[in-house]
Motif scaffolding. Sequence first.
Motif, PDB file in Angstrom:
ATOM      1  N   MET A   1      -0.400  21.230 117.304  1.00 22.82           N
ATOM      2  CA  MET A   1       0.337  22.268 118.000  1.00 22.82           C
ATOM      3  C   MET A   1      -0.306  22.551 119.352  1.00 22.82           C
ATOM      4  N   TYR A   2      -1.637  22.631 119.377  1.00 22.90           N
ATOM      5  CA  TYR A   2      -2.325  22.909 120.626  1.00 22.90           C
ATOM      6  C   TYR A   2      -2.043  21.806 121.639  1.00 22.90           C
ATOM      7  N   LYS A   3      -2.106  20.543 121.199  1.00 27.21           N
ATOM      8  CA  LYS A   3      -1.832  19.428 122.108  1.00 27.21           C
ATOM      9  C   LYS A   3      -0.401  19.484 122.607  1.00 27.21           C
ATOM     10  N   PHE A   4       0.548  19.836 121.701  1.00 34.19           N
ATOM     11  CA  PHE A   4       1.931  19.969 122.147  1.00 34.19           C
ATOM     12  C   PHE A   4       2.011  20.989 123.275  1.00 34.19           C
ATOM     13  N   PHE A   5       1.414  22.142 123.044  1.00 33.43           N
ATOM     14  CA  PHE A   5       1.564  23.188 124.029  1.00 33.43           C
ATOM     15  C   PHE A   5       0.891  22.826 125.334  1.00 33.43           C
ATOM     16  N   LEU A   6      -0.280  22.256 125.253  1.00 33.49           N
ATOM     17  CA  LEU A   6      -0.975  21.872 126.469  1.00 33.49           C
ATOM     18  C   LEU A   6      -0.147  20.850 127.237  1.00 33.49           C
ATOM     19  N   ALA A   7       0.434  19.905 126.534  1.00 34.51           N
ATOM     20  CA  ALA A   7       1.280  18.913 127.190  1.00 34.51           C
ATOM     21  C   ALA A   7       2.483  19.592 127.825  1.00 34.51           C
ATOM     22  N   THR A   8       3.072  20.532 127.129  1.00 34.05           N
ATOM     23  CA  THR A   8       4.212  21.248 127.676  1.00 34.05           C
ATOM     24  C   THR A   8       3.797  21.974 128.938  1.00 34.05           C
ATOM     25  N   ALA A   9       2.653  22.600 128.889  1.00 33.90           N
ATOM     26  CA  ALA A   9       2.172  23.315 130.059  1.00 33.90           C
ATOM     27  C   ALA A   9       1.876  22.353 131.193  1.00 33.90           C
ATOM     28  N   MET A  10       1.269  21.216 130.888  1.00 35.52           N
ATOM     29  CA  MET A  10       0.874  20.278 131.933  1.00 35.52           C
ATOM     30  C   MET A  10       2.073  19.600 132.568  1.00 35.52           C
ATOM     31  N   THR A  11       3.028  19.169 131.772  1.00 34.59           N
ATOM     32  CA  THR A  11       4.087  18.345 132.322  1.00 34.59           C
ATOM     33  C   THR A  11       5.247  19.148 132.837  1.00 34.59           C
ATOM     34  N   SER A  12       5.353  20.352 132.417  1.00 33.83           N
ATOM     35  CA  SER A  12       6.500  21.061 132.853  1.00 33.83           C
ATOM     36  C   SER A  12       6.269  22.459 133.247  1.00 33.83           C
ATOM     37  N   LEU A  13       5.450  23.081 132.664  1.00 31.66           N
ATOM     38  CA  LEU A  13       5.284  24.471 132.914  1.00 31.66           C
ATOM     39  C   LEU A  13       4.733  24.692 134.264  1.00 31.66           C
ATOM     40  N   ALA A  14       5.034  24.062 135.062  1.00 33.94           N
ATOM     41  CA  ALA A  14       4.728  24.237 136.430  1.00 33.94           C
ATOM     42  C   ALA A  14       4.346  25.677 136.548  1.00 33.94           C
ATOM     43  N   GLU A  65      -0.783  12.385 126.650  1.00 39.54           N
ATOM     44  CA  GLU A  65      -1.648  11.471 125.896  1.00 39.54           C
ATOM     45  C   GLU A  65      -0.885  10.548 124.969  1.00 39.54           C
ATOM     46  N   THR A  66       0.157  11.062 124.308  1.00 38.06           N
ATOM     47  CA  THR A  66       0.843  10.280 123.275  1.00 38.06           C
ATOM     48  C   THR A  66       2.240   9.826 123.668  1.00 38.06           C
ATOM     49  N   GLY A  67       2.811  10.447 124.688  1.00 40.63           N
ATOM     50  CA  GLY A  67       4.191  10.138 125.055  1.00 40.63           C
ATOM     51  C   GLY A  67       5.201  10.841 124.165  1.00 40.63           C
ATOM     52  N   GLU A  68       4.719  11.667 123.241  1.00 45.42           N
ATOM     53  CA  GLU A  68       5.619  12.400 122.339  1.00 45.42           C
ATOM     54  C   GLU A  68       6.529  13.314 123.147  1.00 45.42           C
ATOM     55  N   ARG A  69       7.811  13.303 122.793  1.00 46.97           N
ATOM     56  CA  ARG A  69       8.819  14.093 123.495  1.00 46.97           C
ATOM     57  C   ARG A  69       9.250  15.286 122.659  1.00 46.97           C
TER      58      ARG A  69
END
Length: 141
Positions: A1-14, A65-69
Motif C-alpha cells: 500500500m505504501y509503495k502504491f501511494f508513493l508511486a501515485t504521489a510521484m507519478t501524478s500527484l504533482a 518501480e514495478t509498472g503496476e497501474r
Amino acid sequence: MYKFFLATAMTSLAIASHCYAQPATDKYAEEVRTQLRAYVETFNKRDAKNDAAHWTADAVSVQDETGERTEGRATLLTEFDQFFKDYPNAQLAGTVEHVRSVSAEVAIAEGNITLATGDGEPTQSAFTAVLQKKGDRWLIA
C-alpha cells in the motif's frame, strides 16, 4: 500500500503544498500550481473523497518501480481511503518546478515531493503529472 501511494504521489500527484512562487512560464502554469496546492491541502487533511476528486474519472497512476497501474478515480478513492487508515499521520509536501501546456486542456507538471507517514524517515521523490482541464479545474489524469 505504501509503495502504491508513493508511486501515485510521484507519478501524478504533482503535488506541492508550498508551490514556491515562480514566474508562470505559460498561460496555465499558475492555475495548475493552484490546483495542486489544493490537492496537497486535502491530502494533509486525510480526505480521501476530496483527494480522489482531484483526478479524472479515468485517471491512471503508474508505479515507477514495478509498472503496476491503478486505473480510475473509484479505485484511487479506495486506495486513498486504505492508505489514510494505514497511515493516519501522513503528510505530503513538495514543489512544482515546471508546468508546460500541451494544449488549452492538457498540461504537464514536474517537481519534487516529500511524503512522511510517521513510520521512519520521510521519502523524497520526483514526479511528473499530466493534468487535464475539466470545466474550471485542472485534474490529474
